[in-house]
Design an enzyme around this catalytic site. Structure first.
Site, PDB file in Angstrom:
ATOM      1  N   SER A  57       0.832  -1.203   0.000  1.00 11.96           N
ATOM      2  CA  SER A  57       0.000   0.000   0.000  1.00 11.96           C
ATOM      3  C   SER A  57       0.865   1.249   0.000  1.00 11.96           C
ATOM      4  CB  SER A  57      -0.941  -0.011   1.207  1.00 11.96           C
ATOM      5  OG  SER A  57      -1.917   1.015   1.092  1.00 11.96           O
ATOM      6  N   GLY A  59       2.406   3.135   2.304  1.00 13.17           N
ATOM      7  CA  GLY A  59       3.666   3.163   3.043  1.00 13.17           C
ATOM      8  C   GLY A  59       4.789   2.483   2.292  1.00 13.17           C
ATOM      9  N   GLU A  60       4.500   1.326   1.711  1.00 10.66           N
ATOM     10  CA  GLU A  60       5.526   0.595   0.968  1.00 10.66           C
ATOM     11  C   GLU A  60       5.897   1.323  -0.321  1.00 10.66           C
ATOM     12  OE1 GLU A  60       3.804  -1.798   3.936  1.00 10.66           O
ATOM     13  OE2 GLU A  60       2.779  -0.794   2.274  1.00 10.66           O
ATOM     14  N   VAL A  61       4.911   1.932  -0.980  1.00  9.20           N
ATOM     15  CA  VAL A  61       5.207   2.706  -2.196  1.00  9.20           C
ATOM     16  C   VAL A  61       6.165   3.842  -1.874  1.00  9.20           C
ATOM     17  CG1 VAL A  61       4.232   4.291  -3.906  1.00  9.20           C
ATOM     18  CG2 VAL A  61       3.071   2.136  -3.407  1.00  9.20           C
ATOM     19  N   SER A  63       8.122   4.058   0.562  1.00  8.66           N
ATOM     20  CA  SER A  63       9.391   3.574   1.097  1.00  8.66           C
ATOM     21  C   SER A  63      10.418   3.306   0.005  1.00  8.66           C
ATOM     22  CB  SER A  63       9.167   2.291   1.909  1.00  8.66           C
ATOM     23  OG  SER A  63       9.001   1.158   1.065  1.00  8.66           O
TER      24      SER A  63
END
Length: 405
Positions: A57, A59-61, A63
């Site tokens: 989602s 946050g990972e994008v 990151s």
């Protein structure tokens, strides 16, 4: 046999899950791309060579911003495909990274995944954080190298993984390489895999992704606010008590509390009222109240940018801490509790350069709220993070180089 049973169960559930999922997506206004989740994906570009990065989602994008720009710089002719599990994640990927292709992951549809790997000419598949989708992993493994970055297993998940090791061990063994966030995570993966050949500790690649928060225009910029972010039960009371003890010193105009879980808003409201604070929510902001309860997602960085002082929760109670870079990027000394093991690397650097204050009780917090920190060395803190970030990315870049050559 397990894989066969798993897929039979999926087939039996599809007639229920597909329409139910569409109804949920429609109600959230996310129905436009819903059928990408099933595998109906149109690629309108001619891709000659690509790597595919999957992020759960938002946050990972966010990151992988530094990794993404590094890949683009090192391999200008390489196309990058980004998939996400959530519609919001896909939108953020398209807006903030602008990859060659942004799609919703066709969840566990092995035929769609296989087709996409071929048509996109994928040479390497990267999963960000520990996302375990059996059909995705099995399908990718048969065609191209598969690596995991920012690999982490929480203590709670580790117990479940150990109990079901006969399922997770074969899946994890399908990865060519697993880059973990910490030595502790490496040890957990090693225990599950019973080998360390595939493992390398890189640390957290999420840091050093500066962002410019959207000005929500809710709180007047001259308002002197204390932000308590990502708080858990027990932490709000500590912050409220400290705030009340110094309220006559006229340091802050308002306390802003952002519970980690929005389903706790009512209990936080009750606590504030019990303590005698006048309250409002952020969505119904009132400039005259003592405390504001954050009742919407995506507001933290906006609040950090306005704040005088910041406490980041999950660290007084032993949760392991939450991301402190989001607050530190605004060059403000922050307060956390002693339990920061989930973010040990950046926490250690923050301590070294005096940009974080560790508190254990109300007295410590009051001292932090009343103090000015002139010895905070943000310049060298960010330089150290940048150096660390470059060092971490080199092994990932080499995996990409090996895959596309």
């Amino acid at each position: 046999m397990l894989n066969f049973i798993y897929n039979i169960i999926l087939l039996l559930l599809i007639p229920i899950l597909v329409p139910l999922g569409y109804i949920i997506a429609y109600r959230k206004g996310e129905d436009k791309d819903y059928f990408e989740r099933i595998g109906f994906i149109k690629i309108d570009k001619n891709i000659e060579k690509s790597i595919w990065i999957h992020c759960a989602s938002v946050g990972e994008v966010r990151s992988i911003k530094t990794l993404y720009s590094t890949i683009k710089r090192e391999f200008p002719d390489l196309s990058i495909v980004i998939s996400t599990t959530t519609a919001t994640g896909k939108r953020i990927a398209a807006e903030e990274l602008n990859p060659d292709v942004a799609i919703l992951l066709p969840i566990e549809n092995r035929w769609a995944i296989s087709y996409l790997l071929d048509i996109l000419q994928c040479k390497l598949f990267i999963i960000v954080d520990t996302e375990i989708w059996p059909n995705l992993i099995n399908t990718v493994h048969k065609k191209i190298p598969l690596i995991l970055i920012n690999g982490r297993i929480s203590n709670r998940s580790f117990k479940r993984y150990k109990m079901l090791q006969f399922i997770f061990k074969p899946l994890l063994n399908k990865f060519t390489k697993i880059f973990t966030k910490s030595p502790e995570d490496t040890d957990k993966f090693k225990e599950l895999l019973t080998t360390e050949d595939k493992l390398k500790t890189l640390g957290n690649i999420k840091f050093l992704n500066f962002s410019r928060p959207e000005d929500l225009g809710i709180i007047p910029p001259n308002k002197r606010i204390l932000v308590a972010a990502s708080t858990h039960e027990g932490e709000e009371e500590l912050v409220i008590d400290a705030f009340l003890d110094i309220i006559d010193l006229d340091i802050f105009d308002q306390l802003v509390i952002a519970p980690r879980h929005l389903n706790r808003i009512d209990s936080v409201k009750d606590l504030c009222t019990k303590k005698g604070l006048k309250i409002s929510t952020l969505t119904k902001y009132n400039s005259d109240v003592d405390a504001v309860i954050v009742d919407r997602f995506g507001s933290l960085e906006y609040l950090y940018s306005l704040s005088l002082k910041i406490f980041v929760g999950g660290s007084i109670v032993n949760i392991g801490g939450h991301n402190i870079f989001e607050a530190l990027q605004f060059k403000k000394v922050i307060a956390v509790g002693p339990h920061m093991q989930n973010f040990q690397e950046i926490f250690t650097l923050a301590l070294k350069y005096n940009v974080v204050k560790v508190i254990e009780n109300k007295k410590d917090l009051i001292d932090y709220l009343k103090s000015q920190y002139q010895n905070a060395d943000f310049e060298n803190f960010f330089k150290a993070l940048e150096f660390s970030s470059r060092e971490k990315l080199n092994p990932i870049i080499e995996e990409i180089r090996d895959a596309i050559d």
